[in-house]
Design a protein around this motif. Structure first.
Motif, PDB file in Angstrom:
ATOM      1  N   VAL A 267       4.248 -10.749   2.202  1.00  0.00           N
ATOM      2  CA  VAL A 267       4.135 -10.794   3.663  1.00  0.00           C
ATOM      3  C   VAL A 267       3.100  -9.743   4.072  1.00  0.00           C
ATOM      4  O   VAL A 267       3.224  -8.574   3.708  1.00  0.00           O
ATOM      5  CB  VAL A 267       5.483 -10.516   4.340  1.00  0.00           C
ATOM      6  CG1 VAL A 267       5.347 -10.623   5.858  1.00  0.00           C
ATOM      7  CG2 VAL A 267       6.557 -11.486   3.834  1.00  0.00           C
TER       8      VAL A 267
ATOM      9  N   GLY B 151       7.388  -8.812  10.301  1.00  0.00           N
ATOM     10  CA  GLY B 151       6.978  -9.160   8.943  1.00  0.00           C
ATOM     11  C   GLY B 151       7.725  -8.347   7.905  1.00  0.00           C
ATOM     12  O   GLY B 151       8.130  -8.866   6.854  1.00  0.00           O
ATOM     13  N   ARG B 152       7.934  -7.065   8.191  1.00  0.00           N
ATOM     14  CA  ARG B 152       8.672  -6.211   7.265  1.00  0.00           C
ATOM     15  C   ARG B 152      10.110  -6.696   7.123  1.00  0.00           C
ATOM     16  O   ARG B 152      10.666  -6.727   6.007  1.00  0.00           O
ATOM     17  CB  ARG B 152       8.641  -4.767   7.759  1.00  0.00           C
ATOM     18  CG  ARG B 152       9.357  -3.778   6.844  1.00  0.00           C
ATOM     19  CD  ARG B 152       9.269  -2.354   7.361  1.00  0.00           C
ATOM     20  NE  ARG B 152       7.931  -1.809   7.158  1.00  0.00           N
ATOM     21  CZ  ARG B 152       7.052  -1.543   8.127  1.00  0.00           C
ATOM     22  NH1 ARG B 152       7.377  -1.810   9.392  1.00  0.00           N
ATOM     23  NH2 ARG B 152       5.872  -1.034   7.859  1.00  0.00           N
TER      24      ARG B 152
ATOM     25  N   ALA C  24      10.162  -9.784   4.890  1.00  0.00           N
ATOM     26  CA  ALA C  24      10.016  -9.411   3.476  1.00  0.00           C
ATOM     27  C   ALA C  24      11.322  -8.844   2.928  1.00  0.00           C
ATOM     28  O   ALA C  24      11.705  -9.125   1.787  1.00  0.00           O
ATOM     29  CB  ALA C  24       8.881  -8.411   3.310  1.00  0.00           C
ATOM     30  N   ASP C  25      12.003  -8.042   3.730  1.00  0.00           N
ATOM     31  CA  ASP C  25      13.283  -7.465   3.300  1.00  0.00           C
ATOM     32  C   ASP C  25      14.326  -8.541   3.022  1.00  0.00           C
ATOM     33  O   ASP C  25      15.192  -8.377   2.158  1.00  0.00           O
ATOM     34  CB  ASP C  25      13.816  -6.509   4.367  1.00  0.00           C
ATOM     35  CG  ASP C  25      13.061  -5.191   4.426  1.00  0.00           C
ATOM     36  OD1 ASP C  25      12.345  -4.865   3.462  1.00  0.00           O
ATOM     37  OD2 ASP C  25      13.173  -4.503   5.460  1.00  0.00           O
TER      38      ASP C  25
ATOM     39  N   GLY D 284      10.568 -10.634  -1.882  1.00  0.00           N
ATOM     40  CA  GLY D 284       9.640 -10.300  -0.818  1.00  0.00           C
ATOM     41  C   GLY D 284       8.937  -8.980  -1.050  1.00  0.00           C
ATOM     42  O   GLY D 284       9.525  -8.015  -1.538  1.00  0.00           O
ATOM     43  N   ASP D 285       7.670  -8.936  -0.687  1.00  0.00           N
ATOM     44  CA  ASP D 285       6.843  -7.740  -0.799  1.00  0.00           C
ATOM     45  C   ASP D 285       6.041  -7.638   0.487  1.00  0.00           C
ATOM     46  O   ASP D 285       5.487  -8.650   0.952  1.00  0.00           O
ATOM     47  CB  ASP D 285       5.916  -7.871  -2.014  1.00  0.00           C
ATOM     48  CG  ASP D 285       5.179  -6.586  -2.339  1.00  0.00           C
ATOM     49  OD1 ASP D 285       5.511  -5.542  -1.743  1.00  0.00           O
ATOM     50  OD2 ASP D 285       4.266  -6.624  -3.171  1.00  0.00           O
ATOM     51  N   PHE D 286       5.974  -6.465   1.082  1.00  0.00           N
ATOM     52  CA  PHE D 286       5.314  -6.290   2.381  1.00  0.00           C
ATOM     53  C   PHE D 286       4.084  -5.406   2.253  1.00  0.00           C
ATOM     54  O   PHE D 286       4.103  -4.402   1.555  1.00  0.00           O
ATOM     55  CB  PHE D 286       6.280  -5.669   3.390  1.00  0.00           C
ATOM     56  CG  PHE D 286       5.685  -5.441   4.754  1.00  0.00           C
ATOM     57  CD1 PHE D 286       5.287  -4.177   5.144  1.00  0.00           C
ATOM     58  CD2 PHE D 286       5.514  -6.491   5.634  1.00  0.00           C
ATOM     59  CE1 PHE D 286       4.733  -3.960   6.397  1.00  0.00           C
ATOM     60  CE2 PHE D 286       4.968  -6.297   6.884  1.00  0.00           C
ATOM     61  CZ  PHE D 286       4.579  -5.030   7.273  1.00  0.00           C
ATOM     62  N   ARG D 287       3.010  -5.816   2.940  1.00  0.00           N
ATOM     63  CA  ARG D 287       1.797  -5.003   3.014  1.00  0.00           C
ATOM     64  C   ARG D 287       1.357  -4.906   4.469  1.00  0.00           C
ATOM     65  O   ARG D 287       1.296  -5.919   5.178  1.00  0.00           O
ATOM     66  CB  ARG D 287       0.657  -5.618   2.194  1.00  0.00           C
ATOM     67  CG  ARG D 287       0.902  -5.651   0.700  1.00  0.00           C
ATOM     68  CD  ARG D 287       0.817  -4.246   0.089  1.00  0.00           C
ATOM     69  NE  ARG D 287       0.821  -4.301  -1.364  1.00  0.00           N
ATOM     70  CZ  ARG D 287       1.882  -4.395  -2.113  1.00  0.00           C
ATOM     71  NH1 ARG D 287       3.066  -4.481  -1.521  1.00  0.00           N
ATOM     72  NH2 ARG D 287       1.794  -4.423  -3.431  1.00  0.00           N
ATOM     73  N   LEU D 288       1.037  -3.704   4.899  1.00  0.00           N
ATOM     74  CA  LEU D 288       0.523  -3.465   6.238  1.00  0.00           C
ATOM     75  C   LEU D 288      -0.934  -3.033   6.119  1.00  0.00           C
ATOM     76  O   LEU D 288      -1.238  -2.038   5.456  1.00  0.00           O
ATOM     77  CB  LEU D 288       1.337  -2.370   6.934  1.00  0.00           C
ATOM     78  CG  LEU D 288       0.935  -2.050   8.375  1.00  0.00           C
ATOM     79  CD1 LEU D 288       1.324  -3.195   9.298  1.00  0.00           C
ATOM     80  CD2 LEU D 288       1.582  -0.751   8.847  1.00  0.00           C
TER      81      LEU D 288
ATOM     82  N   GLN E 247       9.377  -3.168  -3.395  1.00  0.00           N
ATOM     83  CA  GLN E 247       8.492  -3.374  -2.272  1.00  0.00           C
ATOM     84  C   GLN E 247       7.541  -2.203  -2.141  1.00  0.00           C
ATOM     85  O   GLN E 247       7.883  -1.063  -2.430  1.00  0.00           O
ATOM     86  CB  GLN E 247       9.295  -3.469  -0.968  1.00  0.00           C
ATOM     87  CG  GLN E 247       9.732  -4.850  -0.643  1.00  0.00           C
ATOM     88  CD  GLN E 247      10.239  -4.929   0.775  1.00  0.00           C
ATOM     89  OE1 GLN E 247      10.168  -3.984   1.543  1.00  0.00           O
ATOM     90  NE2 GLN E 247      10.777  -6.074   1.140  1.00  0.00           N
TER      91      GLN E 247
ATOM     92  N   HIS F 124       4.770  -0.586   0.784  1.00  0.00           N
ATOM     93  CA  HIS F 124       4.293  -0.646   2.151  1.00  0.00           C
ATOM     94  C   HIS F 124       2.979   0.122   2.189  1.00  0.00           C
ATOM     95  O   HIS F 124       2.973   1.354   2.198  1.00  0.00           O
ATOM     96  CB  HIS F 124       5.305  -0.032   3.098  1.00  0.00           C
ATOM     97  CG  HIS F 124       6.603  -0.782   3.143  1.00  0.00           C
ATOM     98  ND1 HIS F 124       7.203  -1.190   4.306  1.00  0.00           N
ATOM     99  CD2 HIS F 124       7.420  -1.214   2.149  1.00  0.00           C
ATOM    100  CE1 HIS F 124       8.330  -1.822   4.042  1.00  0.00           C
ATOM    101  NE2 HIS F 124       8.483  -1.851   2.725  1.00  0.00           N
TER     102      HIS F 124
END
Length: 303
Positions: free
Chosen positions: A229, A243-244, A247-248, A253-257, A299, A301
């Motif tokens: 995400v 989005g976070r 992903a959670d 799920g993996d989140f990138r900002l 995950q 961030h």
């Protein structure tokens, strides 16, 4: 060559005509980079009132170096057809046409904004019926870009609905600004944004918001493929915290900002975005069965 109602036209384009509307090509899928399918295959889905050109910058600035075969889709909610097709009703089933149109399976599906939400809703409907859509369409991973997501119906208040309506012109104008790369004045951007808003119309907006309202019912625990995400730091339309949260809630799920960008991060940060997607493709093994389990990874961030 034909693929279950979807014709593959020589010269690298596949068009899906649908009897549901009588429209000639509500979905058209094109191979953008021949690549090597053994290195991965990618299908890219655009958001509301956009088109496949949304992905041009990231394809040009690095995604091609991944070695993967890259496909883009023109979808019913693109700018030229959104009003007519949205007025006819549910656009979610058209997702199957795009997924089915890629020979050998869709591989990693990259979807932006409304495209991401329509994709999630389509996959969820299949899962609710006891069907594994990941195996059926050869989906090995998802990249969900600037998605809209809320965990409970109670999170939708009158204020949130009003915000979405009031800011619709703003997000259309933001798309014009980013695509024009400073070539248009602010007045011209605003005028064009209003024209796009009016072309989308109330039905087009409702098709988007319906998928947003359904997100609390997504059976996220059944999404058994790796999911990346990606959100833009300054996205006022699809807040990064949504989005976070998504992903959670996804098993893999993996989140990138991404910093210094908003809703259209694949243009504003084309190289960084292409790098993220390329690494995700590489990490999603081509030999891994679609929908099969993979050991979880922590995950991250990135800011």
């Amino acid at each position: 060559m034909s693929v279950t109602g979807t014709s593959l036209i020589p010269g690298e384009e596949s068009s899906a005509a649908s009897a549901r509307t009588g429209a000639h090509t509500p979905v058209a899928v094109r191979r953008r980079i021949a690549g090597d399918p053994s290195q991965g295959r990618v299908l890219m889905l655009h958001g509301l009132a956009n088109s496949a050109s949304l992905w041009d910058a990231c394809i040009e600035h690095g995604l091609g170096s991944s070695g993967a075969e890259v496909w883009t889709a023109e979808l019913p909610w693109r700018g030229t057809s959104v009003s007519e097709l949205s007025a006819r009703g549910d656009v979610v089933p058209y997702t199957a046409d795009a997924l089915r149109a890629v020979p050998g399976g869709a591989g990693v599906v990259v979807a932006h904004s409304m495209g991401a939400n329509v994709l999630l809703e389509f996959l969820n409907r299949s899962l609710e019926k006891g069907v594994d859509p990941f195996a059926e369409f050869g989906v090995r991973g998802l990249v969900l870009v600037s998605p809209f997501y809320r965990r409970s119906a109670e999170e939708f208040s009158w204020q949130s609905v009003a915000f979405a309506v009031d800011n619709f012109t703003r997000i259309m104008t933001e798309g014009i600004r980013v695509h024009s790369a400073g070539r248009l004045s602010e007045d011209a951007q605003r005028s064009l944004g209003e024209r796009v808003r009016d072309r989308v119309g109330a039905y087009g907006w409702m098709r988007f918001f319906e998928t947003y309202l359904r997100t609390p019912r997504l059976r996220t625990g059944l999404f058994t493929v790796p999911c990346l995400v990606v959100a833009g730091e300054h996205d006022f339309a699809a807040p990064p915290e949504e989005g976070r949260a998504l992903a959670d809630d996804l098993p893999e799920g993996d989140f990138r900002l991404l910093e210094d960008c908003g809703h259209f991060l694949m243009i504003e940060q084309a190289r960084r975005f292409a790098g993220l997607v390329g690494r995700f493709i590489s990490s999603t093994s081509a030999s891994r069965p679609p929908g099969g389990p993979r050991p979880g990874s922590p995950q991250e961030h990135d800011r």
